[in-house]
Write a protein that holds these residues in place. Structure first.
Motif, PDB file in Angstrom:
ATOM      1  N   GLN A   1     127.132   8.379 -45.681  1.00 12.47           N
ATOM      2  CA  GLN A   1     126.706   8.731 -44.663  1.00 12.47           C
ATOM      3  C   GLN A   1     125.091   8.840 -44.453  1.00 12.47           C
ATOM      4  OE1 GLN A   1     129.235  12.138 -43.103  1.00 12.47           O
ATOM      5  NE2 GLN A   1     130.992  10.603 -42.955  1.00 12.47           N
ATOM      6  N   LEU A   2     124.566   9.742 -45.182  1.00 10.22           N
ATOM      7  CA  LEU A   2     123.223  10.040 -45.264  1.00 10.22           C
ATOM      8  C   LEU A   2     122.421   8.619 -45.471  1.00 10.22           C
ATOM      9  CD1 LEU A   2     120.891  12.261 -45.455  1.00 10.22           C
ATOM     10  CD2 LEU A   2     121.304  12.439 -47.767  1.00 10.22           C
ATOM     11  N   GLU A   3     122.682   8.083 -46.192  1.00  9.28           N
ATOM     12  CA  GLU A   3     121.832   6.861 -46.648  1.00  9.28           C
ATOM     13  C   GLU A   3     121.927   5.830 -45.226  1.00  9.28           C
ATOM     14  OE1 GLU A   3     122.301   5.803 -51.315  1.00  9.28           O
ATOM     15  OE2 GLU A   3     124.208   5.268 -50.215  1.00  9.28           O
TER      16      GLU A   3
ATOM     17  N   HIS B   1     124.270  17.679 -45.632  1.00 12.97           N
ATOM     18  CA  HIS B   1     123.782  16.558 -46.089  1.00 12.97           C
ATOM     19  C   HIS B   1     122.953  16.814 -47.099  1.00 12.97           C
ATOM     20  CE1 HIS B   1     126.187  14.942 -42.511  1.00 12.97           C
ATOM     21  NE2 HIS B   1     126.697  14.131 -43.544  1.00 12.97           N
ATOM     22  N   LEU B   2     121.571  17.540 -46.575  1.00  7.97           N
ATOM     23  CA  LEU B   2     120.540  17.576 -47.547  1.00  7.97           C
ATOM     24  C   LEU B   2     121.113  18.273 -48.821  1.00  7.97           C
ATOM     25  CD1 LEU B   2     117.707  18.512 -44.979  1.00  7.97           C
ATOM     26  CD2 LEU B   2     118.457  16.084 -46.080  1.00  7.97           C
TER      27      LEU B   2
ATOM     28  N   GLU C   1     122.185   6.765 -42.207  1.00  5.71           N
ATOM     29  CA  GLU C   1     121.612   7.616 -41.429  1.00  5.71           C
ATOM     30  C   GLU C   1     119.846   7.369 -41.535  1.00  5.71           C
ATOM     31  OE1 GLU C   1     121.175  11.589 -38.673  1.00  5.71           O
ATOM     32  OE2 GLU C   1     122.659  11.311 -39.966  1.00  5.71           O
TER      33      GLU C   1
ATOM     34  N   ALA D   1     113.444  16.869 -48.994  1.00  4.30           N
ATOM     35  CA  ALA D   1     114.723  17.542 -48.683  1.00  4.30           C
ATOM     36  C   ALA D   1     114.474  19.022 -49.282  1.00  4.30           C
ATOM     37  CB  ALA D   1     115.806  16.973 -49.267  1.00  4.30           C
TER      38      ALA D   1
ATOM     39  N   PHE E   1     122.663  15.823 -51.194  1.00  5.18           N
ATOM     40  CA  PHE E   1     121.820  15.037 -51.768  1.00  5.18           C
ATOM     41  C   PHE E   1     121.095  15.732 -52.686  1.00  5.18           C
ATOM     42  CE2 PHE E   1     117.547  13.336 -51.598  1.00  5.18           C
ATOM     43  CZ  PHE E   1     117.707  12.290 -52.214  1.00  5.18           C
TER      44      PHE E   1
ATOM     45  N   MET F   1     122.222  14.095 -38.693  1.00  7.70           N
ATOM     46  CA  MET F   1     122.006  14.780 -40.020  1.00  7.70           C
ATOM     47  C   MET F   1     122.093  16.282 -40.111  1.00  7.70           C
ATOM     48  SD  MET F   1     118.948  14.353 -42.541  1.00  7.70           S
ATOM     49  CE  MET F   1     118.617  12.788 -42.296  1.00  7.70           C
TER      50      MET F   1
END
Length: 300
Positions: free
Chosen positions: A38-40, A5-6, A42, A68, A9, A1
């Protein structure tokens, strides 16, 4: 991560729409969609559900959004502080200390110093001998310990001599009146810290040896907190600096000794011959006030 990504999001969560979020982030929508997927994957949780009017956070997504935001805020603050220090807008002042000093004046001194917004305080838990080496290496600016170390590059100031007291299991017969060292020599002893000396353990054992008394060391431990836990369990007694009594511990009674010459010095170590800068002068002023309070009974 990754941090991106944060950020992606949070942008999507606030816009509730991938297209608008992509415009805010100045990226194309397909890479943003892939990043959220990808975040979901992970995290292992579905963060959004699609609705006719846009995206909606799941309960897990609501929680993750709060976390986050906090992470990104902490990162931002850390980056700002780092840049400020790099621009010399803050002065780093490093303090070395042994743990038994931290129950008295040192926290008050640190609190006073931290009122200066241009000062960054860094604390290092170090044995007195290690403080001397850290001073010479420039790792710390001042050290607080209990052992006298002879070194041509470091000077030590004896701030005051602190009485040692007995930490005994609550209700122990020796808590009825101040015990002598001879009385305590009949009880198993817990010393700290463990490891090669010289250290505080050598100081306490020395008082018995100089009086021709033999002690039964039941256990050597790394710190005063563990020593007090063993005392509370009834394993024996420990000699501790007077200021440790501020650390209330269930199952432990603190009792003064019959002898009035069982003391431990509280020493401040500084680099010898160095002209004090503004921060050191401030530190010395605060320290002198706190020591005076201690010596005149205005601080226990």
């Amino acid at each position: 991560m990754e941090l991106r990504h944060l950020r992606y999001f949070v942008a999507v969560a606030e816009a509730r729409n991938l297209t608008r979020a992509a415009e805010t982030l100045f990226i194309a929508q397909p890479p943003l969609t892939r990043a959220i997927k990808q975040l979901e994957e992970e995290v292992g949780v579905q963060l959004f559900v699609r609705k006719p009017r846009g995206l909606e956070l799941t309960p897990g997504g609501e929680f993750f959004l709060e976390q986050a935001r906090q992470i990104l805020e902490r990162v931002s603050i850390s980056v700002d502080e780092t840049r400020r220090i790099a621009r010399h807008q803050k002065t780093i002042f490093s303090i070395g200390f042994v743990p038994t000093i931290f129950y008295g004046q040192l926290p008050l001194m640190v609190r006073r110093l931290r009122q200066n917004r241009n000062l960054e305080i860094v604390l290092h838990e170090l044995k007195t001998r290690d403080q001397v080496e850290a001073l010479k290496a420039g790792k710390i600016d001042i050290g607080f310990g209990r052992l006298r170390i002879e070194d041509p590059d470091v000077e030590q100031e004896n701030l005051f001599d602190e009485p040692l007291i007995a930490a005994l299991p609550a209700g122990h017969p020796l808590t009825r009146k101040p015990p002598s060292l001879a009385d305590l020599s009949e009880v198993p002893m817990i010393t700290f810290p463990s490891g090669p000396g010289p250290n505080f353990s050598d100081i306490t054992l020395g008082f018995f040896r100089r009086r021709g008394l033999r002690t039964r060391v039941m256990q050597q431990v790394n710190d005063v907190q563990t020593a007090l836990s063993l005392v509370a369990s009834g394993m024996g007694f420990a000699l501790v600096p007077e200021q440790v009594r501020r650390l209330q511990r269930e199952g432990v009674d603190y009792v003064p000794l019959a002898e009035d010459d069982v003391t431990s010095p509280v020493l401040a170590s500084r680099r010898r011959g160095e002209s004090p800068n503004a921060i050191m002068r401030l530190t010395n002023t605060i320290l002198a006030e706190l020591v005076d309070n201690r010596l005149t009974g205005r601080y226990p």
